[in-house]
Motif scaffolding. Structure first.
Motif, PDB file in Angstrom:
ATOM      1  N   ARG A 171       0.891  -1.333   0.066  1.00 48.35           N
ATOM      2  CA  ARG A 171      -0.058  -0.186  -0.096  1.00 48.35           C
ATOM      3  C   ARG A 171       0.881   1.211   0.056  1.00 48.35           C
ATOM      4  NH1 ARG A 171      -3.725  -0.588   4.703  1.00 48.35           N
ATOM      5  NH2 ARG A 171      -3.289  -2.550   4.967  1.00 48.35           N
ATOM      6  N   ARG A 172       2.007   1.250   0.505  1.00 52.05           N
ATOM      7  CA  ARG A 172       2.778   2.223   0.747  1.00 52.05           C
ATOM      8  C   ARG A 172       3.934   2.687  -0.371  1.00 52.05           C
ATOM      9  NH1 ARG A 172       5.913   3.678   6.151  1.00 52.05           N
ATOM     10  NH2 ARG A 172       4.148   3.882   7.532  1.00 52.05           N
ATOM     11  N   LYS A 173       3.523   1.602  -1.389  1.00 54.85           N
ATOM     12  CA  LYS A 173       4.475   1.731  -2.587  1.00 54.85           C
ATOM     13  C   LYS A 173       6.003   1.814  -2.359  1.00 54.85           C
ATOM     14  CE  LYS A 173       0.395   2.559  -5.374  1.00 54.85           C
ATOM     15  NZ  LYS A 173      -0.476   3.588  -5.649  1.00 54.85           N
ATOM     16  N   THR A 174       6.369   1.279  -1.447  1.00 56.77           N
ATOM     17  CA  THR A 174       8.076   1.286  -1.504  1.00 56.77           C
ATOM     18  C   THR A 174       8.785   0.320  -2.111  1.00 56.77           C
ATOM     19  OG1 THR A 174       7.821   0.235   0.782  1.00 56.77           O
ATOM     20  CG2 THR A 174       8.140   2.779   0.778  1.00 56.77           C
ATOM     21  N   PRO A 175       9.494   0.409  -3.350  1.00 51.57           N
ATOM     22  CA  PRO A 175       9.930  -0.725  -4.022  1.00 51.57           C
ATOM     23  C   PRO A 175      10.950  -1.446  -3.156  1.00 51.57           C
ATOM     24  CG  PRO A 175      10.563   1.328  -4.823  1.00 51.57           C
ATOM     25  CD  PRO A 175       9.687   1.653  -3.978  1.00 51.57           C
ATOM     26  N   LEU A 176      11.783  -1.016  -2.495  1.00 51.70           N
ATOM     27  CA  LEU A 176      12.930  -1.781  -1.827  1.00 51.70           C
ATOM     28  C   LEU A 176      12.032  -2.752  -0.550  1.00 51.70           C
ATOM     29  CD1 LEU A 176      15.754   0.485  -1.014  1.00 51.70           C
ATOM     30  CD2 LEU A 176      15.640  -1.589  -2.554  1.00 51.70           C
ATOM     31  N   GLY A 177      11.132  -2.264   0.058  1.00 52.31           N
ATOM     32  CA  GLY A 177      10.393  -2.746   1.003  1.00 52.31           C
ATOM     33  C   GLY A 177       9.611  -3.973   0.288  1.00 52.31           C
ATOM     34  N   LEU A 178       9.086  -3.782  -0.804  1.00 44.83           N
ATOM     35  CA  LEU A 178       8.630  -4.888  -1.754  1.00 44.83           C
ATOM     36  C   LEU A 178       9.600  -5.985  -1.871  1.00 44.83           C
ATOM     37  CD1 LEU A 178       5.629  -5.084  -2.745  1.00 44.83           C
ATOM     38  CD2 LEU A 178       6.628  -4.572  -4.822  1.00 44.83           C
ATOM     39  N   LEU A 179      10.916  -5.653  -2.262  1.00 45.70           N
ATOM     40  CA  LEU A 179      12.062  -6.405  -2.802  1.00 45.70           C
ATOM     41  C   LEU A 179      12.474  -7.124  -1.786  1.00 45.70           C
ATOM     42  CD1 LEU A 179      13.651  -6.883  -5.329  1.00 45.70           C
ATOM     43  CD2 LEU A 179      15.396  -5.363  -3.872  1.00 45.70           C
ATOM     44  N   PHE A 180      12.838  -6.646  -0.581  1.00 42.64           N
ATOM     45  CA  PHE A 180      13.317  -7.514   0.495  1.00 42.64           C
ATOM     46  C   PHE A 180      12.065  -8.254   1.103  1.00 42.64           C
ATOM     47  CE2 PHE A 180      16.760  -4.545   0.201  1.00 42.64           C
ATOM     48  CZ  PHE A 180      17.861  -5.450   0.316  1.00 42.64           C
ATOM     49  N   GLY A 181      10.915  -7.642   1.226  1.00 42.73           N
ATOM     50  CA  GLY A 181       9.595  -8.130   2.097  1.00 42.73           C
ATOM     51  C   GLY A 181       9.390  -9.642   1.509  1.00 42.73           C
ATOM     52  N   LEU A 182       9.735  -9.810  -0.137  1.00 40.69           N
ATOM     53  CA  LEU A 182       9.244 -10.855  -0.776  1.00 40.69           C
ATOM     54  C   LEU A 182      10.008 -12.244  -0.352  1.00 40.69           C
ATOM     55  CD1 LEU A 182       8.968 -10.279  -4.550  1.00 40.69           C
ATOM     56  CD2 LEU A 182       7.222 -11.311  -3.216  1.00 40.69           C
ATOM     57  N   ALA A 183      11.302 -11.974   0.357  1.00 40.12           N
ATOM     58  CA  ALA A 183      11.917 -13.108   0.785  1.00 40.12           C
ATOM     59  C   ALA A 183      11.371 -14.288   1.396  1.00 40.12           C
ATOM     60  CB  ALA A 183      13.246 -12.806   1.420  1.00 40.12           C
ATOM     61  N   PRO A 184      10.555 -13.781   2.403  1.00 39.66           N
ATOM     62  CA  PRO A 184       9.654 -15.066   3.194  1.00 39.66           C
ATOM     63  C   PRO A 184       8.702 -15.912   2.224  1.00 39.66           C
ATOM     64  CG  PRO A 184       9.135 -12.905   4.060  1.00 39.66           C
ATOM     65  CD  PRO A 184      10.233 -12.624   3.297  1.00 39.66           C
ATOM     66  N   ILE A 185       8.166 -15.195   1.565  1.00 34.74           N
ATOM     67  CA  ILE A 185       7.136 -16.024   0.450  1.00 34.74           C
ATOM     68  C   ILE A 185       7.800 -16.690  -0.426  1.00 34.74           C
ATOM     69  CG2 ILE A 185       5.476 -15.342  -1.232  1.00 34.74           C
ATOM     70  CD1 ILE A 185       4.553 -12.823   0.005  1.00 34.74           C
ATOM     71  N   LEU A 186       8.973 -16.262  -0.868  1.00 38.88           N
ATOM     72  CA  LEU A 186       9.704 -17.009  -1.856  1.00 38.88           C
ATOM     73  C   LEU A 186      10.403 -18.248  -1.192  1.00 38.88           C
ATOM     74  CD1 LEU A 186      11.672 -14.484  -4.048  1.00 38.88           C
ATOM     75  CD2 LEU A 186       9.673 -15.747  -4.690  1.00 38.88           C
ATOM     76  N   ALA A 187      10.993 -17.948   0.271  1.00 35.74           N
ATOM     77  CA  ALA A 187      11.382 -19.123   0.975  1.00 35.74           C
ATOM     78  C   ALA A 187      10.329 -20.261   1.214  1.00 35.74           C
ATOM     79  CB  ALA A 187      11.814 -18.651   2.253  1.00 35.74           C
ATOM     80  N   ILE A 188       8.997 -19.936   1.281  1.00 35.18           N
ATOM     81  CA  ILE A 188       7.876 -20.875   1.744  1.00 35.18           C
ATOM     82  C   ILE A 188       7.762 -21.568   0.530  1.00 35.18           C
ATOM     83  CG2 ILE A 188       5.449 -20.980   2.502  1.00 35.18           C
ATOM     84  CD1 ILE A 188       5.875 -18.480   3.940  1.00 35.18           C
ATOM     85  N   LEU A 189       7.838 -20.799  -0.729  1.00 33.80           N
ATOM     86  CA  LEU A 189       7.567 -21.449  -1.989  1.00 33.80           C
ATOM     87  C   LEU A 189       8.728 -22.340  -2.401  1.00 33.80           C
ATOM     88  CD1 LEU A 189       5.179 -20.854  -4.132  1.00 33.80           C
ATOM     89  CD2 LEU A 189       6.989 -19.502  -5.224  1.00 33.80           C
ATOM     90  N   GLY A 190       9.668 -21.897  -2.254  1.00 37.36           N
ATOM     91  CA  GLY A 190      10.909 -22.938  -2.338  1.00 37.36           C
ATOM     92  C   GLY A 190      10.804 -24.253  -1.549  1.00 37.36           C
ATOM     93  N   TYR A 191      10.559 -23.879  -0.202  1.00 35.61           N
ATOM     94  CA  TYR A 191      10.413 -25.121   0.828  1.00 35.61           C
ATOM     95  C   TYR A 191       9.586 -26.000   0.218  1.00 35.61           C
ATOM     96  CZ  TYR A 191      10.536 -27.057   5.286  1.00 35.61           C
ATOM     97  OH  TYR A 191      10.612 -28.337   6.266  1.00 35.61           O
TER      98      TYR A 191
END
Lengths: 442, 191
Positions: free
Chosen positions: A328-348
């Protein structure tokens, strides 16, 4: 707003008024709103630093002298001696509390000394009576007896020592196959103090210092307090933890300036990038998931695995909730680093369901490449040399790791290194020139 | 109560707690040294260092093995109570291991090492009685002296331990029947 930002604003205001962009009234209102800047007092800071250093050195010295072991002294004499440094340090702390309560140098110094003398006193008794090395118990007793010093003297050095004590305790307990989840309530005992300091000034030195220490301590503790009954749980836990740190830093400490003033953001970002790099290899994804459950080999009561479930779910969920707020805040870096746990769960999920490792590792190859490019490009665009170099470093690490995985000959590998080196040099020279040009224009 | 008095009370409680811990450690051990039953253990001193508590010799107390019928009831790192007895030479023996502290008998807490089901033996570690603190010069000297003398004369080194219930405190380390400090003074060249 941070002190540096206000300084910058006050530096700009006369020019803005001269150019007619601001009225003198607006200038006066802004100055009234932000108030005067407290001048930095290097002499006072030096007194605090040397006071603390002196206390730490004296404390360490007394411990070493005691460790020398005066065997010629009788037991009662040694018993009295073991109290002496503690009583003196207590006296100094009391004097500081009632006569120099405003002096940070006295509070920090006396607090550090008292904290160390608690350990010295217990150690000397242990030495006198040949008490064996139950190190975790010693560390916990020491830390708990030292914790009130943190609050009574309102000092950060004893808080750092306490944090070291409980982290060390958790590590030793884990090493001895003990249950170390008690770390979390023990660490939470520092939160009221942190909250008080944050309320008084979010960007001040003491809360910032404590936050750096907490980042390191929590990172260590996350690993040693889980029982590892579910293989690979650490992947999601750490991805969530570092993303959470970054997002909290991004959300609530956005106005801080400089590397050291933003512990959560920078520690979290570094954590995510290092973790993403590790996840590009296949070894973290091997033999993970429910199929490799340790249950049969787990000779402890089942409740000991509760922290695994709590930490392994709560931390990634908290990170993902913050990620939602970031969208909602549209901060690109937040989005970039915040994606890590979702990708980790997906990879897992991919690795544990299919028992293949390449897709999960490939996912993070792609993630690290995108993250590196993003940091590189955005760093160049907003003139942030540090960010640009972190991006370049991420891409370099990825390329070097993949080239070593493959069977390419030395010539190609050599050429790759040369190309990467040139990229680093060119990017930095261009950035420096651009900064120089901007400076001249200004 | 005003704020100053409240802080004063808090500080007094903290000071009391900080003093109480070492004070209790001293009292508990003095009590055992005064009232405890004395046991002699054969031992072998080795010299490591402790960053917090200075130099000490590591004691490998004997016996390190206990014959047990229920070997399978014990596993690695399990806590046990070694019920003590004495042999004809007045050295300590372990009569049996117990899971819980036996009432009215001298029993020292130990940790189970490994078990040998064929021989019916349980190896134990005397985890609470494995340190004897000495100065940084004397600790390595004690180890070397023991090693040399043991090879030449096969004489034993022993430690006396006071035991009160399940609480045990090391009293002294002996070489050749003499306290180690006196022995090292009498043998300055044996280092």
């Amino acid at each position: 707003m941070s002190k540096q930002a206000i300084q910058w604003l006050y530096h700009e205001l006369p020019r803005l008024v001269a150019q007619g962009l601001l009225t003198p009234e607006a200038d006066a209102k802004l100055r009234a709103h932000y108030g005067p800047i407290e001048p930095a007092r290097p002499a006072r800071l030096a007194v605090i630093i040397f006071g603390v250093l002196g206390a730490l050195l004296i404390g360490a010295g007394i411990m070493l002298v005691l460790a020398h072991n005066w065997e010629d002294l009788s037991r009662p004499v040694r018993a009295v001696l073991s109290f002496l440094p503690l009583v003196l340090a207590q006296g100094l702390a009391a004097w500081t509390m009632f006569n120099r309560p405003q002096s940070l140098a006295w509070r920090e110094g006396a607090g550090a000394l008292l904290f160390l003398m608690i350990g010295a006193s217990i150690s000397l008794v242990a030495q006198t009576y040949n008490i064996s090395g139950d190190l975790p118990r010693f560390l916990l007793t020491w830390a708990l007896l030292g914790l009130p010093v943190v609050y009574l003297l309102d000092a950060v050095v004893p808080a750092l020592l306490y944090l070291w004590g409980i982290t060390e305790w958790a590590c030793h307990l884990r090493w001895e196959d003990g249950f170390a989840a008690g770390y979390w309530p023990l660490a939470a005992l520092l939160l009221p103090l942190l909250a008080l300091w944050l309320r008084a000034g979010r960007y001040r030195v003491r809360p910032t210092l404590l936050l750096w220490a907490l980042c390191v301590s929590v990172t260590v503790a996350a690993g040693v307090t889980i029982e590892r009954v579910l293989p690979g749980l650490w992947i999601m836990l750490y991805a969530g933890l570092f993303a959470l740190m970054f997002l909290i830093g991004e959300f609530w400490y956005g106005a801080a300036e400089g590397f050291w003033a933003r512990p959560l953001r920078h520690f979290g970002a570094a954590g995510v990038l290092v973790l993403a790099f590790l996840f590009t290899f296949e070894w973290p994804w091997k033999e993970i998931g429910w199929n490799y459950w340790y249950g049969g080999r787990f000779h402890h009561p089942a409740w000991r695995a509760i922290p695994d479930a709590v930490l392994g779910s709560l931390i990634p969920i908290a990170a993902i909730v913050l990620l939602g707020m970031t969208v909602r805040r549209k901060t690109p870096l937040g989005l970039l680093f915040g994606l890590a746990p979702i990708l980790a769960i997906l990879g897992y999920a991919l690795a544990s369901l299919t028992d293949t490792y390449a897709p999960s590792a490939g996912l993070f190859d792609l993630y690290l490449l995108v993250a590196g490019l993003w940091l590189l490009v955005s760093g160049i665009r907003i003139n942030k040399q540090g960010q640009m170099n972190v991006g370049l470093l991420a891409i370099t690490a990825l390329l070097v790791a993949r080239f070593f995985d493959s069977d390419l000959d030395f010539l190609l590998r050599g050429l790759l290194f040369i190309a990467l080196g040139i990229a680093f040099l060119v990017a930095n020279i261009v950035m420096l020139r651009r900064k120089g040009a901007n400076h001249e224009q200004a | 109560m005003n704020k100053r008095n409240l802080i004063l009370l808090g500080f007094a409680l903290v000071v009391a707690a900080q003093l109480a811990v070492p004070a209790w450690m001293i009292m508990e051990r003095e009590w055992t040294l005064r009232d405890g039953q004395v046991f002699k253990f054969k031992t072998r001193p080795i010299d490591p260092v402790d960053a917090f508590r200075g130099r000490y010799v590591w004691l490998g107390l004997e016996p390190g093995v206990v014959k047990m019928r229920d070997v399978n009831a014990w596993h690695y790192d399990q806590k046990a109570f070694a019920v003590l007895g004495t042999d004809t030479n007045e050295f300590a023996t372990v009569e049996r291991l117990e899971h819980k502290a036996p009432a009215g008998q001298a029993a020292v807490p130990v940790h189970v090492g490994w078990t040998d089901t064929k021989k019916g033996e349980v190896h134990i570690n005397w985890t609470g009685l494995d340190r004897f603190y000495m100065t940084e010069q004397k600790a390595p000297a004690a180890e070397i002296a023991y090693r040399e003398h043991n090879r030449r004369t096969n004489q034993t080194c022993h430690v006396t331990v006071c035991v009160r219930g399940t609480h045990a405190v090391i009293e002294d380390l002996f070489m050749d029947g003499r306290p180690i400090h006196a022995w090292l003074k009498a043998h300055p060249g044996d280092k």
